[in-house]
Scaffold this motif. Structure first.
Motif, PDB file in Angstrom:
ATOM      1  N   UNK A 136      52.993  47.726  40.620  1.00 53.34           N
ATOM      2  CA  UNK A 136      51.575  47.421  40.881  1.00 53.34           C
ATOM      3  C   UNK A 136      51.254  45.985  40.476  1.00 53.34           C
ATOM      4  N   UNK A 137      50.416  45.343  41.282  1.00 51.76           N
ATOM      5  CA  UNK A 137      49.983  43.984  40.957  1.00 51.76           C
ATOM      6  C   UNK A 137      48.543  44.047  40.442  1.00 51.76           C
ATOM      7  N   UNK A 138      48.306  43.397  39.318  1.00 53.85           N
ATOM      8  CA  UNK A 138      46.948  43.355  38.779  1.00 53.85           C
ATOM      9  C   UNK A 138      46.440  41.931  38.920  1.00 53.85           C
ATOM     10  N   UNK A 139      45.383  41.768  39.687  1.00 54.99           N
ATOM     11  CA  UNK A 139      44.874  40.421  39.987  1.00 54.99           C
ATOM     12  C   UNK A 139      43.656  40.068  39.129  1.00 54.99           C
ATOM     13  N   UNK A 140      43.351  38.779  39.091  1.00 51.62           N
ATOM     14  CA  UNK A 140      42.058  38.339  38.555  1.00 51.62           C
ATOM     15  C   UNK A 140      42.046  38.012  37.075  1.00 51.62           C
ATOM     16  N   UNK A 141      43.183  38.204  36.388  1.00 51.96           N
ATOM     17  CA  UNK A 141      43.177  37.931  34.956  1.00 51.96           C
ATOM     18  C   UNK A 141      43.807  36.578  34.640  1.00 51.96           C
ATOM     19  N   UNK A 142      43.458  36.055  33.489  1.00 53.62           N
ATOM     20  CA  UNK A 142      43.985  34.769  33.056  1.00 53.62           C
ATOM     21  C   UNK A 142      45.263  35.034  32.264  1.00 53.62           C
ATOM     22  N   UNK A 143      46.401  34.807  32.907  1.00 55.19           N
ATOM     23  CA  UNK A 143      47.660  35.188  32.269  1.00 55.19           C
ATOM     24  C   UNK A 143      48.117  34.199  31.202  1.00 55.19           C
ATOM     25  N   UNK A 144      47.358  33.108  31.008  1.00 54.58           N
ATOM     26  CA  UNK A 144      47.696  32.210  29.915  1.00 54.58           C
ATOM     27  C   UNK A 144      47.115  32.750  28.604  1.00 54.58           C
ATOM     28  N   UNK A 145      46.241  33.761  28.722  1.00 53.36           N
ATOM     29  CA  UNK A 145      45.671  34.357  27.512  1.00 53.36           C
ATOM     30  C   UNK A 145      46.493  35.575  27.100  1.00 53.36           C
ATOM     31  N   UNK A 191      48.724  49.640  45.192  1.00 51.03           N
ATOM     32  CA  UNK A 191      49.641  48.517  45.017  1.00 51.03           C
ATOM     33  C   UNK A 191      49.042  47.308  44.312  1.00 51.03           C
ATOM     34  N   UNK A 192      47.833  46.951  44.716  1.00 49.53           N
ATOM     35  CA  UNK A 192      47.190  45.774  44.138  1.00 49.53           C
ATOM     36  C   UNK A 192      45.799  46.139  43.661  1.00 49.53           C
ATOM     37  N   UNK A 193      45.523  45.887  42.405  1.00 43.38           N
ATOM     38  CA  UNK A 193      44.156  46.127  41.911  1.00 43.38           C
ATOM     39  C   UNK A 193      43.610  44.846  41.274  1.00 43.38           C
ATOM     40  N   UNK A 194      42.344  44.518  41.423  1.00 44.09           N
ATOM     41  CA  UNK A 194      41.461  45.108  42.428  1.00 44.09           C
ATOM     42  C   UNK A 194      41.835  44.578  43.807  1.00 44.09           C
ATOM     43  N   UNK A 195      41.783  45.456  44.837  1.00 47.98           N
ATOM     44  CA  UNK A 195      42.172  45.029  46.181  1.00 47.98           C
ATOM     45  C   UNK A 195      41.077  44.186  46.811  1.00 47.98           C
ATOM     46  N   UNK A 196      39.850  44.388  46.351  1.00 43.08           N
ATOM     47  CA  UNK A 196      38.741  43.593  46.879  1.00 43.08           C
ATOM     48  C   UNK A 196      38.202  44.116  48.198  1.00 43.08           C
ATOM     49  N   UNK A 197      38.827  45.186  48.712  1.00 43.95           N
ATOM     50  CA  UNK A 197      38.436  45.661  50.042  1.00 43.95           C
ATOM     51  C   UNK A 197      37.913  47.093  50.055  1.00 43.95           C
ATOM     52  N   UNK A 198      38.395  47.907  49.123  1.00 46.43           N
ATOM     53  CA  UNK A 198      37.986  49.315  49.153  1.00 46.43           C
ATOM     54  C   UNK A 198      36.511  49.440  48.737  1.00 46.43           C
ATOM     55  N   UNK A 199      35.934  50.613  48.979  1.00 43.87           N
ATOM     56  CA  UNK A 199      34.505  50.769  48.684  1.00 43.87           C
ATOM     57  C   UNK A 199      34.255  50.685  47.172  1.00 43.87           C
ATOM     58  N   UNK A 200      35.240  51.129  46.382  1.00 45.91           N
ATOM     59  CA  UNK A 200      35.083  51.012  44.921  1.00 45.91           C
ATOM     60  C   UNK A 200      34.964  49.541  44.524  1.00 45.91           C
ATOM     61  N   UNK A 201      35.846  48.708  45.060  1.00 48.14           N
ATOM     62  CA  UNK A 201      35.830  47.274  44.739  1.00 48.14           C
ATOM     63  C   UNK A 201      34.508  46.638  45.153  1.00 48.14           C
ATOM     64  N   UNK A 202      34.082  46.967  46.381  1.00 46.35           N
ATOM     65  CA  UNK A 202      32.865  46.326  46.890  1.00 46.35           C
ATOM     66  C   UNK A 202      31.664  46.710  46.041  1.00 46.35           C
ATOM     67  N   UNK A 203      31.547  48.005  45.750  1.00 41.00           N
ATOM     68  CA  UNK A 203      30.411  48.440  44.922  1.00 41.00           C
ATOM     69  C   UNK A 203      30.494  47.859  43.513  1.00 41.00           C
ATOM     70  N   UNK A 204      31.720  47.869  42.959  1.00 48.16           N
ATOM     71  CA  UNK A 204      31.856  47.369  41.584  1.00 48.16           C
ATOM     72  C   UNK A 204      31.505  45.891  41.505  1.00 48.16           C
ATOM     73  N   UNK A 205      31.926  45.123  42.514  1.00 48.27           N
ATOM     74  CA  UNK A 205      31.647  43.693  42.434  1.00 48.27           C
ATOM     75  C   UNK A 205      30.156  43.404  42.630  1.00 48.27           C
ATOM     76  N   UNK A 206      29.421  44.354  43.199  1.00 49.29           N
ATOM     77  CA  UNK A 206      27.964  44.201  43.281  1.00 49.29           C
ATOM     78  C   UNK A 206      27.263  44.891  42.124  1.00 49.29           C
ATOM     79  N   UNK A 207      28.028  45.340  41.198  1.00 50.26           N
ATOM     80  CA  UNK A 207      27.494  46.080  40.047  1.00 50.26           C
ATOM     81  C   UNK A 207      26.677  47.287  40.484  1.00 50.26           C
ATOM     82  N   UNK A 208      27.108  47.933  41.551  1.00 48.94           N
ATOM     83  CA  UNK A 208      26.344  49.091  42.011  1.00 48.94           C
ATOM     84  C   UNK A 208      27.239  50.327  42.125  1.00 48.94           C
ATOM     85  N   UNK A 209      28.386  50.300  41.443  1.00 45.90           N
ATOM     86  CA  UNK A 209      29.257  51.471  41.480  1.00 45.90           C
ATOM     87  C   UNK A 209      28.696  52.538  40.550  1.00 45.90           C
TER      88      UNK A 209
END
Ligand SMILES: [Zn+2]
Length: 293
Positions: A1-10, A56-74
């Protein structure tokens, strides 16, 4: 699994990514340190990665969970903030009980419900004890992300059941004697019901912004230690100023002081005028200890 969006230098974010990949993200975490905005941003990133249904990849940015979560409406990412009251915002026991009841209700859409609890250190001892139930008898489909500036406000029973992620790891230099003395003087002045004492103690910051910048975190630490003593949390051999404060001030007053010290420090970082900052410090601290009378 790929986890995106994090700062891997931390190191902290790396750890988070690894545990999400391994499907072992802790059921309750406490994010401590840095500023409120940074803590909230990290909580959002974690929630997004955990709620996404992609394999495979989280967050995928495309599923309904991602879309709602990114709008803070999940519906399954639940944001909580302290209740605003007449004095400083503080979690009411009833609000915490609602979270406890709600966590046993199944999620609406995702596999898990994620509670993001901002300023979790603004729970008094009864609220913390109420919250403890969710940690002792965890529901299989709930996760908690607690955010706080300093973990000292928590009962050891809570701390022992959460995984701590500290994001404020900047090295703090050993404070100067001058700053230690100034912190002690201001803190002790707060225990006397006399505005003049605070003004007098804060006089050392006149034309000395460096000293004020250095003293504020020390003050915050004194307030936090006093609160710990007050809450009967473990403190090795409590002595000195924090003990005096714990004896004289209420927990609510100490929480308000911690909050004021943080806000004043943030103001200095944004280049607030020094004279006005000193005045603000005196007024805020004074009203923080006054309301309890
Ligand atoms: Zn997704």
């Amino acid at each position: 699994m790929i986890v995106k969006g994090f700062d891997l230098t931390s190191a902290t974010e790396n750890l988070i990514v690894e545990s999400i990949k391994a499907n072992h993200f802790p059921h309750a975490v406490l994010i401590e340190g840095s500023g409120a905005a940074q803590r909230a941003a990290l909580a959002d990133k974690i929630a997004l990665a955990l709620i996404c249904g992609n394999k495979e990849t989280v967050p995928c940015g495309e599923c309904s969970d991602c879309i709602k979560a990114s709008h803070r409406s999940h519906p399954d990412i639940i944001y909580r903030e302290p209740d605003s009251g007449t004095s400083a915002p503080l979690y009411k026991v009833e609000s915490i009980r609602k979270i406890v009841e709600d966590c046993y209700v199944l999620p609406n859409e995702a596999d898990v419900k994620i509670y993001i609890i901002a300023d979790a250190d603004k729970m008094n001892i009864s609220a913390q004890n109420a919250f403890l139930k969710t940690l002792e008898e965890p529901s299989a489909h709930s996760m908690y992300i607690l955010l706080c500036s300093a973990k000292e406000a928590f009962l050891p029973t809570i701390l022992s059941r959460v995984t701590l992620f500290n994001i404020g790891e900047e090295e703090r230099e050993e404070a100067s004697e001058e700053a230690k003395n100034a912190a002690d003087a201001v803190a002790l002045a707060l225990t006397q019901a006399n505005e003049y004492e605070i003004l007098k103690a804060a006089g050392v910051f006149d034309k000395n912004q460096k000293l004020l910048t250095e003293t504020l975190p020390l003050l915050e630490e004194i307030f936090a230690q006093a609160l710990r003593i007050k809450l009967d949390a473990a403190v090795d051999e409590p002595t000195g100023t924090p003990v005096t404060l714990a004896r004289t001030l209420s927990s609510a007053a100490l929480l308000r002081l911690i909050d004021s010290a943080e806000k004043i420090a943030a103001g200095i970082k944004q280049n607030a005028n020094l004279n006005l900052t000193i005045v603000r410090l005196c007024t805020c601290f004074r009203s923080a200890v006054k309301e309890q009378e």
